[in-house]
Design an enzyme around this catalytic site. Sequence first.
Site, PDB file in Angstrom:
ATOM      1  N   GLN A 129     -15.075  -1.589  -5.388  1.00 51.86           N
ATOM      2  CA  GLN A 129     -14.439  -1.220  -4.112  1.00 51.86           C
ATOM      3  C   GLN A 129     -13.838   0.182  -4.163  1.00 51.86           C
ATOM      4  OE1 GLN A 129     -11.073  -3.733  -3.228  1.00 51.86           O
ATOM      5  NE2 GLN A 129     -10.932  -3.041  -1.112  1.00 51.86           N
ATOM      6  N   SER A 164     -11.392  -1.216  -9.642  1.00 49.46           N
ATOM      7  CA  SER A 164     -11.555  -2.331 -10.594  1.00 49.46           C
ATOM      8  C   SER A 164     -13.030  -2.557 -10.880  1.00 49.46           C
ATOM      9  CB  SER A 164     -10.975  -3.627 -10.011  1.00 49.46           C
ATOM     10  OG  SER A 164      -9.633  -3.455  -9.662  1.00 49.46           O
ATOM     11  N   GLU A 247     -10.252 -10.545   1.532  1.00 48.35           N
ATOM     12  CA  GLU A 247      -9.557 -10.458   0.254  1.00 48.35           C
ATOM     13  C   GLU A 247      -8.587 -11.628   0.077  1.00 48.35           C
ATOM     14  OE1 GLU A 247      -7.931  -6.476  -0.170  1.00 48.35           O
ATOM     15  OE2 GLU A 247      -8.696  -6.338  -2.197  1.00 48.35           O
ATOM     16  N   SER A 383       0.891  -3.883  -1.276  1.00 49.10           N
ATOM     17  CA  SER A 383       2.112  -4.117  -2.059  1.00 49.10           C
ATOM     18  C   SER A 383       3.067  -5.051  -1.306  1.00 49.10           C
ATOM     19  CB  SER A 383       2.816  -2.783  -2.326  1.00 49.10           C
ATOM     20  OG  SER A 383       3.328  -2.288  -1.105  1.00 49.10           O
TER      21      SER A 383
HETATM   22  C1  LIG Z   1      -4.623  -4.297 -10.458  1.00 51.77           C
HETATM   23  C2  LIG Z   1      -5.040  -3.418  -9.343  1.00 51.77           C
HETATM   24  C3  LIG Z   1      -6.366  -3.373  -8.965  1.00 51.77           C
HETATM   25  C4  LIG Z   1      -6.750  -2.535  -7.906  1.00 51.77           C
HETATM   26  N1  LIG Z   1      -8.093  -2.477  -7.579  1.00 51.77           N
HETATM   27  C5  LIG Z   1      -8.494  -1.631  -6.599  1.00 51.77           C
HETATM   28  C6  LIG Z   1      -9.878  -1.490  -6.299  1.00 51.77           C
HETATM   29  O1  LIG Z   1     -10.738  -2.111  -6.917  1.00 51.77           O
HETATM   30  N2  LIG Z   1     -10.234  -0.604  -5.339  1.00 51.77           N
HETATM   31  C7  LIG Z   1      -9.322   0.109  -4.626  1.00 51.77           C
HETATM   32  O2  LIG Z   1      -9.712   0.853  -3.749  1.00 51.77           O
HETATM   33  N3  LIG Z   1      -7.986   0.005  -4.893  1.00 51.77           N
HETATM   34  C8  LIG Z   1      -7.561  -0.852  -5.866  1.00 51.77           C
HETATM   35  N4  LIG Z   1      -6.222  -0.948  -6.177  1.00 51.77           N
HETATM   36  C9  LIG Z   1      -5.274  -0.064  -5.493  1.00 51.77           C
HETATM   37  C10 LIG Z   1      -4.296  -0.751  -4.547  1.00 51.77           C
HETATM   38  O3  LIG Z   1      -4.917  -1.143  -3.367  1.00 51.77           O
HETATM   39  C11 LIG Z   1      -3.137   0.260  -4.312  1.00 51.77           C
HETATM   40  O4  LIG Z   1      -2.492   0.437  -5.558  1.00 51.77           O
HETATM   41  C12 LIG Z   1      -2.160  -0.238  -3.286  1.00 51.77           C
HETATM   42  O5  LIG Z   1      -2.739  -0.238  -2.011  1.00 51.77           O
HETATM   43  C13 LIG Z   1      -0.883   0.629  -3.268  1.00 51.77           C
HETATM   44  O6  LIG Z   1      -1.196   1.965  -3.131  1.00 51.77           O
HETATM   45  P1  LIG Z   1      -0.627   3.094  -4.140  1.00 51.77           P
HETATM   46  O7  LIG Z   1      -0.844   2.590  -5.532  1.00 51.77           O
HETATM   47  O8  LIG Z   1      -1.233   4.387  -3.753  1.00 51.77           O
HETATM   48  O9  LIG Z   1       0.926   3.118  -3.903  1.00 51.77           O
HETATM   49  P2  LIG Z   1       1.697   3.866  -2.712  1.00 51.77           P
HETATM   50  O10 LIG Z   1       1.037   3.552  -1.414  1.00 51.77           O
HETATM   51  O11 LIG Z   1       1.867   5.297  -3.069  1.00 51.77           O
HETATM   52  O12 LIG Z   1       3.091   3.145  -2.744  1.00 51.77           O
HETATM   53  C14 LIG Z   1       4.101   3.448  -3.716  1.00 51.77           C
HETATM   54  C15 LIG Z   1       5.322   2.581  -3.421  1.00 51.77           C
HETATM   55  O13 LIG Z   1       5.835   2.884  -2.105  1.00 51.77           O
HETATM   56  C16 LIG Z   1       5.879   1.705  -1.319  1.00 51.77           C
HETATM   57  N5  LIG Z   1       5.533   2.028   0.070  1.00 51.77           N
HETATM   58  C17 LIG Z   1       4.467   2.752   0.490  1.00 51.77           C
HETATM   59  N6  LIG Z   1       4.453   2.815   1.822  1.00 51.77           N
HETATM   60  C18 LIG Z   1       5.521   2.097   2.268  1.00 51.77           C
HETATM   61  C19 LIG Z   1       6.038   1.765   3.541  1.00 51.77           C
HETATM   62  N7  LIG Z   1       5.441   2.189   4.656  1.00 51.77           N
HETATM   63  N8  LIG Z   1       7.162   0.998   3.603  1.00 51.77           N
HETATM   64  C20 LIG Z   1       7.772   0.548   2.461  1.00 51.77           C
HETATM   65  N9  LIG Z   1       7.331   0.840   1.236  1.00 51.77           N
HETATM   66  C21 LIG Z   1       6.222   1.587   1.125  1.00 51.77           C
HETATM   67  C22 LIG Z   1       4.842   0.772  -1.927  1.00 51.77           C
HETATM   68  O14 LIG Z   1       5.124  -0.577  -1.649  1.00 51.77           O
HETATM   69  C23 LIG Z   1       4.981   1.081  -3.411  1.00 51.77           C
HETATM   70  O15 LIG Z   1       6.071   0.367  -3.948  1.00 51.77           O
HETATM   71  C24 LIG Z   1      -5.789  -1.758  -7.222  1.00 51.77           C
HETATM   72  C25 LIG Z   1      -4.449  -1.806  -7.609  1.00 51.77           C
HETATM   73  C26 LIG Z   1      -4.065  -2.624  -8.661  1.00 51.77           C
HETATM   74  C27 LIG Z   1      -2.622  -2.652  -9.071  1.00 51.77           C
END
Ligand SMILES: Cc1cc2nc3c(=O)[nH]c(=O)nc-3n(C[C@H](O)[C@H](O)[C@H](O)COP(=O)(O)OP(=O)(O)OC[C@H]3O[C@@H](n4cnc5c(N)ncnc54)[C@H](O)[C@@H]3O)c2cc1C
Length: 417
Positions: A129, A164, A247, A383
């Site tokens: 993905q 992933s 999902e 999240s």
């Molecule tokens: C184990 C794992 C597998 C994954 N696999 C895939 C995959 O296969 N393909 C893929 O595309 N993605 C994948 N992901 C990515 C996942 O979808 C993102 O990590 C997730 O959407 C959060 O985005 P970010 O990491 O950029 O954090 P950010 O969006 O930068 O967020 C950082 C922090 O800010 C908080 N935050 C952000 N916006 C807001 C808001 N509006 N209000 C309150 N709090 C907020 C978040 O909750 C978080 O605590 C994976 C992630 C993990 C951990």
Amino acid sequence: MDPRYPPAAEEYRDKIRGFLGEQLPAGWKGIGGLDTEAARRFVEEWRTVLYEHGLLAASWPREYGGGGLTPLEQVVVAEEFYRAGVPTGGPNDVFGIQLVGNTILHWGTLEQKARFLPRILSGEDRWCQGYSEPSAGSDLANLGTRAVLDGDEWVINGQKIWTSAAHLANWIFVLARTDPDASKHKGISFLLVPMRQAGVEVRPIRMMTGLSEFNETFFTDARTPKDNIVGEVNAGWGVAMTLLGYERGEAAATFPIMFRSELDRLMALARETGAASDPRVRQRVAWCYSKVEIMRFLGMRTLTKFLAGGQPGPAESTFKLFWSEYHKIVTDLGVDILGAAALTPSGRMSTGFQADDVGAPNDSASWTTAFLMSRAGTIYAGSSQIQRNIVGEMVLGLPKEPAAPSQGASWRDAHSQ
Ligand SMILES: Cc1cc2nc3c(=O)[nH]c(=O)nc-3n(C[C@H](O)[C@H](O)[C@H](O)COP(=O)(O)OP(=O)(O)OC[C@H]3O[C@@H](n4cnc5c(N)ncnc54)[C@H](O)[C@@H]3O)c2cc1C
């Protein structure tokens, strides 16, 4: 909510139990009972058994190699498989079958269905993905990967992250910006891109458990045929959202089973270590027990809705929030019960992002890795903060959260009207 299954479901359950009894080796205790290499081999062989019996994509129409099962039968299959501790597919099937396969079934052309779906089931195509980017996670529509049409091909440039199982995949579904001048959500397309080409590079990311299950994926003039687009050009956001709904599909039926099995193991650990005689531990175990029971009823509520023809929606965020936050607390307790032994973990590591496999031994490494992995559960697929926003705004009807100020503007400027 109706917590009872109709008699037809119980008849079907007997059939599935019979199938499992015939196919699984004598003395089977769950895949957690196998060491890492034996488990890997088992998953591969078991996938073939499922494929041959039409149970690999139980919900898909038979013409594409699926099982053609009713929603109720699918729930029964998932429940019985989880109870027996056998997987419902291989490591890329969540992306291939559950996510992109279901999305192609929903949005794809007849040609796309005929071309891609059978190859997913045969295992010829293994998917991952490509949604998240370094600056687009929670705010997915902020993505910057570009795709430009060049004759009969899309040319893709950009970077995805946290992909992933990308190291095991030969296809990736990519959200890419195809109209940079349109508003954020309107210029995105959903592309199907082969990974075995010079323009796609996969680099592993090492997680805090020491494992590398996800990756960075770079696109440098990567190409895919013009027709490998799902939905219309620039209308990929709707397709992407359909996929996110899938999902959350199976979890309502299966997670309560998986977390109950983990809790039973925790109780055994408390007894073995003598911690069960500590009233503070007993109180925490009782709390966990009550949460797994609530999870079971939350799951039934969702299932009742699905079985009546309802689609996943914002209310399902409650379930994701519930199990992922619970898992952090139960694994905290596991590590507390282990005490100093948690600092020198040994034995089999947990590999999943949720509870450890059914049949897993009560090794210290299992609890310490589950403790670390449980943190990831509150991030992927949205999240906890985002789930709370969804529940607050779309389920409870609370006011929308304030928009963040644009670059250069102060918070006060953004909220001065
Ligand atoms: C184990 C794992 C597998 C994954 N696999 C895939 C995959 O296969 N393909 C893929 O595309 N993605 C994948 N992901 C990515 C996942 O979808 C993102 O990590 C997730 O959407 C959060 O985005 P970010 O990491 O950029 O954090 P950010 O969006 O930068 O967020 C950082 C922090 O800010 C908080 N935050 C952000 N916006 C807001 C808001 N509006 N209000 C309150 N709090 C907020 C978040 O909750 C978080 O605590 C994976 C992630 C993990 C951990």
